[in-house]
Write an enzyme that holds these catalytic residues in place. Structure first.
Site, mmCIF file in Angstrom:
data_model
loop_
_atom_site.group_PDB
_atom_site.id
_atom_site.type_symbol
_atom_site.label_atom_id
_atom_site.label_comp_id
_atom_site.label_asym_id
_atom_site.label_seq_id
_atom_site.Cartn_x
_atom_site.Cartn_y
_atom_site.Cartn_z
ATOM 1 C CD GLN A 203 -3.059 0.986 0.272
ATOM 2 O OE1 GLN A 203 -2.954 0.242 -0.699
ATOM 3 N NE2 GLN A 203 -4.148 1.704 0.484
ATOM 4 C CG HIS A 240 -2.385 -6.388 -2.541
ATOM 5 N ND1 HIS A 240 -2.885 -7.613 -2.936
ATOM 6 C CD2 HIS A 240 -1.767 -5.873 -3.641
ATOM 7 C CE1 HIS A 240 -2.591 -7.829 -4.189
ATOM 8 N NE2 HIS A 240 -1.907 -6.786 -4.649
ATOM 9 C CG LEU A 241 -1.596 0.250 -4.955
ATOM 10 C CD1 LEU A 241 -1.550 1.408 -3.973
ATOM 11 C CD2 LEU A 241 -0.644 0.479 -6.117
ATOM 12 C CG HIS A 242 -6.778 -1.328 -1.298
ATOM 13 N ND1 HIS A 242 -5.724 -1.623 -0.448
ATOM 14 C CD2 HIS A 242 -7.787 -0.884 -0.493
ATOM 15 C CE1 HIS A 242 -6.078 -1.380 0.805
ATOM 16 N NE2 HIS A 242 -7.319 -0.914 0.815
ATOM 17 C CG PHE A 243 -6.832 4.011 -5.299
ATOM 18 C CD1 PHE A 243 -6.478 5.289 -4.929
ATOM 19 C CD2 PHE A 243 -5.922 3.257 -6.038
ATOM 20 C CE1 PHE A 243 -5.230 5.817 -5.266
ATOM 21 C CE2 PHE A 243 -4.678 3.769 -6.387
ATOM 22 C CZ PHE A 243 -4.334 5.054 -5.991
#
Length: 440
Positions: A203, A240-243
């Site tokens: 993230q 964990h990369l998220h929008f």
């Protein structure tokens, strides 16, 4: 090392260890029909290929006679989201949650969402590092079942948007970006945008992933769909990369707050970006608008975020008005909480002030707190989030230098007499569910 005992919000039916959804699934790859390379390599998912041209044209819309003024992506997202609701993939029916506008100058929004704190698992969440390495042993979005995915979201190869109901994922040459449901939704249409899911980014913001989020905001074409981002240390619960994104058919209080323009350096001005700071709002923050192109605006904000995360300063981002207006909030609530500096009555409400709460949409978990909610409570809660003025000034200079140049003068004269609410760029959409009771 500062740590705080956390209870993570469940965003996927696969998040809890040993969980079984009881759903019929095709046996593909590892047998779980997941978003890992094992299953994606033999799967087909709907694909929305967006127009990556950054010029402000109408070519980013797939137009039909029935919905000539509404973007295809808008209808696709909501139609697929409601399909997952009818299939029982959500942990509760968010459209039945009570919502009210709190009396006062800004109209903070309070929602009673008693179901959201159920079925959570305890975690040790480290809050003293904004940048932490990805850990494949912990829950991440490659473990999500494909039934929770609405569609892939990828750039098209021409200047037109396309939709393919079923398309194979070439996982060997490209890691797909996907839009999936949040199974513990805050509002109608609550989804997750997961950039390049197989690359397993932690993230943290990078320029291309932030631009992807901007494209989604623009492509949806509805100012009532906002995207949000929480860094680690600012109440992101999954590394964990998220929008995130959802629909809310009223303006956020922060969108109505007055601002003052900052005279930024030449690097920012050459990109056509205007930077302002919030006035008379409980959380100090910056507002970015304009840009010679969408990439110019996106790059300035992404550089600002990268400055914060490299400086180990937690932050939240709100992408508003179809990607034309972006709010950036450095914050320290989790740090104060770990140090025992937050008042007990605030802690007892169990509200974690992430991007939605900071923007003015406060999700409450107890009937008592909802019934007693007031603008004074909202102000007290959010004031705990904000950096003190001296620290904010230091952070602001760091941000502006990273984004293109130091300020040449302090600020222009304050204009508190300006109109309180700047209208959004398009009319209210008619799709918002009428089942969610709004009390005023």
């Amino acid at each position: 090392m500062l740590t705080i005992k956390r209870v993570a919000t469940v965003v996927s039916n696969y998040q809890e260890e040993g969980s079984g959804t009881g759903l019929d699934q095709r046996v593909l790859g590892c047998g779980r029909n997941c978003l890992g390379k094992c299953c994606l390599s033999v799967s087909k998912l709907p694909l929305y290929a967006f127009n990556k041209d950054e010029e402000d044209t109408n070519e980013n819309r797939i137009v039909t006679k029935e919905h000539s003024q509404v973007s295809f992506l808008h209808n696709l997202l909501l139609g697929q989201w409601e399909d997952r609701m009818s299939r029982g993939l959500f942990r509760y029916d968010v459209t039945t949650c009570e919502t009210k506008i709190l009396h006062g100058k800004y109209g903070f929004i309070a929602q009673l969402n008693e179901g959201r704190h159920l079925k959570k698992r305890p975690t040790e969440f480290r809050i003293d590092q904004v940048l932490q390495p990805f850990d494949e042993k912990k829950f991440n979005f490659t473990k999500v079942g494909q039934e929770e995915v609405l569609f892939r979201f990828e750039p098209s190869t021409d200047r037109t948007s396309h939709f393919f109901p079923s398309a194979p994922a070439d996982v060997n040459s490209n890691s797909p970006s996907v839009v999936a449901i949040n199974v513990s939704p805050i509002e109608y249409g609550h989804v997750l945008l997961i950039p390049r899911v197989l690359d397993c980014f932690p993230q943290r913001i990078d320029h291309e992933s932030f631009l992807l989020a901007m494209h989604m905001a623009k492509e949806a074409g509805d100012p009532f769909l906002r995207l949000g981002y929480n860094s680690l240390g600012a109440f992101a619960t999954i590394n964990h990369l998220h929008f995130q994104a959802y629909y809310l058919a009223v303006p956020y209080p922060v969108e109505k707050a007055p601002t003052e323009r900052i005279i930024a350096g030449k690097g920012i001005e050459k990109r056509g970006v205007t930077v302002s700071q919030l006035l008379n709002y409980p959380v100090r923050g910056l507002v970015f608008e304009g840009g010679n192109s969408m990439r110019d605006l996106s790059d300035v904000v992404a550089s600002s975020c990268i400055c914060l995360q490299n400086s180990n300063i937690p932050f939240n981002v709100l992408i508003s008005d179809c990607g034309k207006r972006i709010f950036l909030f450095p914050q320290l609530f989790a740090e104060k909480q770990a140090l025992g500096e937050v008042s007990q009555d605030i802690l007892e409400t169990q509200v974690n002030p992430a991007v939605w709460e900071i923007s003015g949409h406060i999700v409450l978990k107890r009937r008592k707190d909802f019934d007693e909610a007031s603008e004074a409570y909202a102000w007290r809660l959010l004031a705990e989030v904000s950096l003190l003025e001296d620290r904010f000034e230091e952070v602001k200079d760091c941000i502006l230098e990273a984004a293109g140049g130091l300020r040449e003068v302090e600020v222009e004269d304050k204009k508190e007499e300006e109109v309180l609410y700047r209208p959004l760029s398009s009319e209210s959409a008619s799709h918002i569910s009428q089942d969610c009771l709004v009390l005023q």
